[in-house]
Design a protein around this motif. Sequence first.
Motif, PDB file in Angstrom:
ATOM      1  N   PRO A  78       0.850  -1.179   0.000  1.00  0.00           N
ATOM      2  CA  PRO A  78       0.000   0.000   0.000  1.00  0.00           C
ATOM      3  C   PRO A  78       0.897   1.245   0.000  1.00  0.00           C
ATOM      4  O   PRO A  78       2.007   1.216   0.526  1.00  0.00           O
ATOM      5  N   VAL A  79       0.402   2.331  -0.597  1.00  0.00           N
ATOM      6  CA  VAL A  79       1.215   3.538  -0.756  1.00  0.00           C
ATOM      7  C   VAL A  79       0.599   4.679   0.048  1.00  0.00           C
ATOM      8  O   VAL A  79      -0.606   4.929  -0.037  1.00  0.00           O
ATOM      9  N   VAL A  80       1.437   5.371   0.810  1.00  0.00           N
ATOM     10  CA  VAL A  80       1.012   6.596   1.484  1.00  0.00           C
ATOM     11  C   VAL A  80       1.259   7.718   0.488  1.00  0.00           C
ATOM     12  O   VAL A  80       2.398   8.060   0.174  1.00  0.00           O
ATOM     13  N   GLU A  81       0.173   8.281  -0.054  1.00  0.00           N
ATOM     14  CA  GLU A  81       0.261   9.312  -1.093  1.00  0.00           C
ATOM     15  C   GLU A  81       0.676  10.657  -0.522  1.00  0.00           C
ATOM     16  O   GLU A  81       1.472  11.376  -1.121  1.00  0.00           O
ATOM     17  N   SER A  82       0.100  11.026   0.619  1.00  0.00           N
ATOM     18  CA  SER A  82       0.428  12.311   1.234  1.00  0.00           C
ATOM     19  C   SER A  82       0.070  12.281   2.710  1.00  0.00           C
ATOM     20  O   SER A  82      -0.757  11.480   3.142  1.00  0.00           O
ATOM     21  N   VAL A  83       0.725  13.167   3.466  1.00  0.00           N
ATOM     22  CA  VAL A  83       0.454  13.297   4.891  1.00  0.00           C
ATOM     23  C   VAL A  83       0.393  14.786   5.216  1.00  0.00           C
ATOM     24  O   VAL A  83       1.260  15.551   4.800  1.00  0.00           O
ATOM     25  N   GLU A 127       9.097  12.706  16.023  1.00  0.00           N
ATOM     26  CA  GLU A 127       9.272  12.074  14.724  1.00  0.00           C
ATOM     27  C   GLU A 127       8.414  10.821  14.710  1.00  0.00           C
ATOM     28  O   GLU A 127       8.497   9.988  15.606  1.00  0.00           O
ATOM     29  N   TYR A 128       7.589  10.693  13.671  1.00  0.00           N
ATOM     30  CA  TYR A 128       6.658   9.566  13.594  1.00  0.00           C
ATOM     31  C   TYR A 128       6.849   8.795  12.297  1.00  0.00           C
ATOM     32  O   TYR A 128       7.268   9.354  11.287  1.00  0.00           O
ATOM     33  N   TYR A 129       6.508   7.534  12.347  1.00  0.00           N
ATOM     34  CA  TYR A 129       6.534   6.651  11.181  1.00  0.00           C
ATOM     35  C   TYR A 129       5.139   6.051  11.041  1.00  0.00           C
ATOM     36  O   TYR A 129       4.591   5.514  11.994  1.00  0.00           O
ATOM     37  N   LEU A 130       4.588   6.159   9.862  1.00  0.00           N
ATOM     38  CA  LEU A 130       3.262   5.624   9.608  1.00  0.00           C
ATOM     39  C   LEU A 130       3.390   4.341   8.802  1.00  0.00           C
ATOM     40  O   LEU A 130       3.944   4.345   7.704  1.00  0.00           O
ATOM     41  N   PHE A 131       2.872   3.254   9.364  1.00  0.00           N
ATOM     42  CA  PHE A 131       2.857   1.959   8.690  1.00  0.00           C
ATOM     43  C   PHE A 131       1.423   1.669   8.270  1.00  0.00           C
ATOM     44  O   PHE A 131       0.495   1.838   9.061  1.00  0.00           O
ATOM     45  N   VAL A 132       1.245   1.238   7.029  1.00  0.00           N
ATOM     46  CA  VAL A 132      -0.073   0.934   6.493  1.00  0.00           C
ATOM     47  C   VAL A 132      -0.040  -0.492   5.941  1.00  0.00           C
ATOM     48  O   VAL A 132       0.881  -0.866   5.211  1.00  0.00           O
ATOM     49  N   LYS A 133      -1.059  -1.273   6.309  1.00  0.00           N
ATOM     50  CA  LYS A 133      -1.106  -2.685   5.923  1.00  0.00           C
ATOM     51  C   LYS A 133      -2.323  -2.940   5.046  1.00  0.00           C
ATOM     52  O   LYS A 133      -3.408  -2.427   5.314  1.00  0.00           O
ATOM     53  N   ASP A 134      -2.136  -3.746   3.996  1.00  0.00           N
ATOM     54  CA  ASP A 134      -3.292  -4.110   3.176  1.00  0.00           C
ATOM     55  C   ASP A 134      -3.850  -5.453   3.633  1.00  0.00           C
ATOM     56  O   ASP A 134      -3.283  -6.122   4.498  1.00  0.00           O
ATOM     57  N   VAL A 187       2.994  -4.463   3.897  1.00  0.00           N
ATOM     58  CA  VAL A 187       3.109  -3.275   4.742  1.00  0.00           C
ATOM     59  C   VAL A 187       3.914  -2.207   4.025  1.00  0.00           C
ATOM     60  O   VAL A 187       5.045  -2.441   3.597  1.00  0.00           O
ATOM     61  N   GLY A 188       3.316  -1.015   3.914  1.00  0.00           N
ATOM     62  CA  GLY A 188       3.997   0.153   3.377  1.00  0.00           C
ATOM     63  C   GLY A 188       4.315   1.098   4.519  1.00  0.00           C
ATOM     64  O   GLY A 188       3.671   1.082   5.563  1.00  0.00           O
ATOM     65  N   LYS A 189       5.336   1.953   4.332  1.00  0.00           N
ATOM     66  CA  LYS A 189       5.758   2.850   5.405  1.00  0.00           C
ATOM     67  C   LYS A 189       5.978   4.254   4.859  1.00  0.00           C
ATOM     68  O   LYS A 189       6.516   4.419   3.772  1.00  0.00           O
ATOM     69  N   TYR A 190       5.556   5.233   5.624  1.00  0.00           N
ATOM     70  CA  TYR A 190       5.849   6.630   5.316  1.00  0.00           C
ATOM     71  C   TYR A 190       6.969   7.034   6.247  1.00  0.00           C
ATOM     72  O   TYR A 190       6.814   7.042   7.472  1.00  0.00           O
ATOM     73  N   ASP A 191       8.138   7.340   5.691  1.00  0.00           N
ATOM     74  CA  ASP A 191       9.341   7.565   6.477  1.00  0.00           C
ATOM     75  C   ASP A 191       9.424   8.937   7.125  1.00  0.00           C
ATOM     76  O   ASP A 191       9.100   9.944   6.506  1.00  0.00           O
ATOM     77  N   ALA A 192       9.918   8.927   8.336  1.00  0.00           N
ATOM     78  CA  ALA A 192      10.419  10.085   9.063  1.00  0.00           C
ATOM     79  C   ALA A 192       9.575  11.340   8.939  1.00  0.00           C
ATOM     80  O   ALA A 192      10.047  12.383   8.558  1.00  0.00           O
ATOM     81  N   THR A 193       8.330  11.238   9.287  1.00  0.00           N
ATOM     82  CA  THR A 193       7.482  12.421   9.331  1.00  0.00           C
ATOM     83  C   THR A 193       7.760  13.148  10.637  1.00  0.00           C
ATOM     84  O   THR A 193       7.560  12.595  11.703  1.00  0.00           O
ATOM     85  N   VAL A 194       8.226  14.383  10.546  1.00  0.00           N
ATOM     86  CA  VAL A 194       8.495  15.179  11.748  1.00  0.00           C
ATOM     87  C   VAL A 194       7.336  16.133  11.935  1.00  0.00           C
ATOM     88  O   VAL A 194       6.989  16.894  11.027  1.00  0.00           O
ATOM     89  N   ILE A 195       6.732  16.098  13.097  1.00  0.00           N
ATOM     90  CA  ILE A 195       5.572  16.928  13.360  1.00  0.00           C
ATOM     91  C   ILE A 195       5.825  17.741  14.621  1.00  0.00           C
ATOM     92  O   ILE A 195       6.193  17.184  15.656  1.00  0.00           O
TER      93      ILE A 195
END
Length: 173
Positions: free
Chosen positions: A82-87, A146-153, A158-166
């Motif tokens: 799965p793909v994380v398109e945007s955050v 710093e957060y990492y979002l993992f998405v599973k189908d 499992v897809g991952k969105y790397d190193a989102t700093v909030i």
Amino acid sequence: MDVENITPSWRNTEITVVVTMSDVGTGVKTLTVNGTEINLTSSTYARLTLPENGTYTFEATDQAGNKGRYVLEVTNIDTVLPVVESVTAESGVNGEVIIKAVVTDNDSGVSEYFLSTRDEAPRTFNAITRVVGTTTISIEADRDGEYYLFVKDYAGNVGKYDATVIKSQECYI
């Protein structure tokens, strides 16, 4: 002849099928799948793995040359992450951060997610209603970092969105 997919649910690996053959006259001599002969250990039964989605044509031939045919369409193998398109992120009323992730899975569908401060896939995920295609997931984070979002189908990829700093003060992504 009959062919049964004994792993009919979504998978991210090959599936297994059972082929049952019978011939009241001379007995089954050969079995081919898409033109390739299968080494039979029994003249009435074969257990095979099929590696990918597609059309599989099974043909059994008896000792007299008579043929039986069965066509199986395999559509339950999903090996695409799965793909994380945007955050995006915004500050909540109480200083929390609301993260909105747009995710896509066009095969088995997005079914779970996990937000982590660690860069390793979790053992458990948060379930959501399965969506085939694109969906938006809203997640609340209670602190800066710093957060990492993992998405599973649904098939287990499992897809991952790397190193989102909030930062809750300014909401950087």
